[in-house]
Design an enzyme around this catalytic site. Structure first.
Site, PDB file in Angstrom:
ATOM      1  N   HIS A   1       3.199  -0.572   2.481  1.00 47.02           N
ATOM      2  CA  HIS A   1       2.579   0.713   2.825  1.00 47.02           C
ATOM      3  C   HIS A   1       3.467   1.816   2.269  1.00 47.02           C
ATOM      4  CE1 HIS A   1       0.130   3.517   5.255  1.00 47.02           C
ATOM      5  NE2 HIS A   1       1.249   4.215   5.302  1.00 47.02           N
ATOM      6  N   CYS A   2       2.883   2.653   1.413  1.00 45.94           N
ATOM      7  CA  CYS A   2       3.651   3.692   0.735  1.00 45.94           C
ATOM      8  C   CYS A   2       3.290   5.052   1.320  1.00 45.94           C
ATOM      9  CB  CYS A   2       3.378   3.673  -0.773  1.00 45.94           C
ATOM     10  SG  CYS A   2       4.342   4.888  -1.694  1.00 45.94           S
TER      11      CYS A   2
END
Length: 376
Positions: free
Chosen positions: A168-169
């Site tokens: 998850h960025c």
């Protein structure tokens, strides 16, 4: 008269999807709820490029080549396009099991494991799956009520299972998975090139100005439109932003290039799935860098299985007032009335009467006045 009318309200499927996502443009845009760092990413890219195009590019285009701003514009547009494509797309979210499907899976698990004595821990819910002559374990997700496909994982931030989950960025405001990983890689690659490009030509700009008027005079120079702001101070600000960005973005690009060459994900690399104690060989790698890169970056892109803009119809009952059309009342005089306002009533037999006016069993006919006189 009040009449209940059933109206159908059109509801899109994205309105009923579980998880912690934000949808815009009627479900066309899908992002995570935490978007603060994504806005910071946009601000840094747009601000740095705006300063570069506004000041340095004009001077460099005249002194060196007009191709300098053109190439910078191409890199900027490509980086922004891939960023928005990564941020606004479905990363590969897997739908949760329906209640009937979840109940069926639970029955299968209970039939396989049998009854567990009270006080004992139930066995882990795992299925074995063979890929390239190697056993891969499929883990059960207690939130989504499904056995996750190979390489899928549950994102705790978005609360969804994502196919080929990488990470998850927060910088792009979305998960990075099977459907947007190639765009994420192209984004960081183009951003690295853009950062190096701006950083290099900012130094060239200061060097060219210093050769003409000296370094100290260059530091004191001010643009005509902003007389209170040092032009070189803005250039130094760009250089500092690019310098610190180089360490993170270029390093991240190198790391993901390594992962693409091995056909691995960040999640697998952190967990040590293929380099741990078991030394299990990566079943997804083709053993060739070119083939791995082609599969990850050029392979067919699977369609979204969410069908975000599919239609769900729900019925809503609403009360409406409707006026019923009725004939003239017998009390109201009409053109058909006779003298004195009396209406001539035709004599009808019981069979010819309307159904609600017919005599029922047990009723006696009321004698009329004429009938009574005839009896006397």
């Amino acid at each position: 008269m009040s009449v209940m009318v059933a109206r159908k309200k059109v509801v899109r499927k994205w309105e009923k999807l579980p998880g912690r996502n934000t949808f815009c443009c009627d479900g066309r845009i899908m992002m995570a709820r935490q978007k603060g760092i994504f806005y910071l990413t946009l601000f840094l890219i747009l601000g740095t490029c705006a300063l570069f195009f506004a000041f340095e590019c004009r001077y460099l285009a005249v002194q060196l080549s007009p191709a300098i701003p053109v190439f910078a514009a191409v890199l900027f547009l490509f980086a922004m396009a891939t960023l928005l494509r990564t941020s606004f797309s479905d990363p590969g979210v897997i739908p949760r099991a329906l209640p009937d499907e979840a109940a069926f899976i639970e029955m299968e698990i209970e039939a396989t494991n049998g009854t567990v004595p009270q006080g004992q821990r139930p066995p882990p819910r795992i299925k074995n799956f063979q890929i390239n002559n190697q056993i891969v374990k499929l883990k059960y997700c207690y939130t989504c009520k499904i056995f996750r496909p190979p390489r899928a994982s549950h994102c705790s931030i978005c609360d969804n299972c994502v196919e080929r989950f990488d990470h998850h960025c927060p910088w792009v405001g979305n998960c990075v998975g099977k459907r947007n990983y190639r765009y994420f890689y192209l984004f960081i690659l183009s951003l690295s090139l853009l950062t190096i490009y701006i950083f290099t030509f900012n130094i060239v700009y200061v060097a060219l100005k210093s050769l003409k008027i000296g370094f100290l005079n260059t530091l004191k120079e001010t643009p005509g439109t902003y007389p209170s702001t040092s032009l070189t101070a803005l250039t130094v600000l760009e250089v500092l932003i690019c310098f610190f960005t180089l360490w993170s973005v270029v390093g991240l690009t190198g790391f993901h290039t390594f992962l693409v060459a091995l056909n691995q994900t960040t999640n697998e690399d952190i967990k040590g799935s293929w380099t741990g104690k078991n030394r299990v060989q990566n079943p997804y790698s083709h053993g060739n860098i070119v083939k791995n890169c082609c599969e990850v970056l050029c392979g067919p892109l699977p369609p979204s299985v969410l069908d975000r803009r599919g239609i769900l119809q729900q019925e809503e009952s609403t009360a409406q007032e409707e006026s019923c059309t009725r004939g003239p009342s017998v009390q109201e005089p009409t053109a058909a009335q006779g003298p004195g306002g009396q209406v001539p009533v035709p004599s009808l037999s019981n069979a010819e009467m309307p159904e609600e006016k017919q005599l029922t069993t047990g009723e006696l006919p009321v004698p009329s006045q004429d009938a009574g006189q005839a009896e006397h």
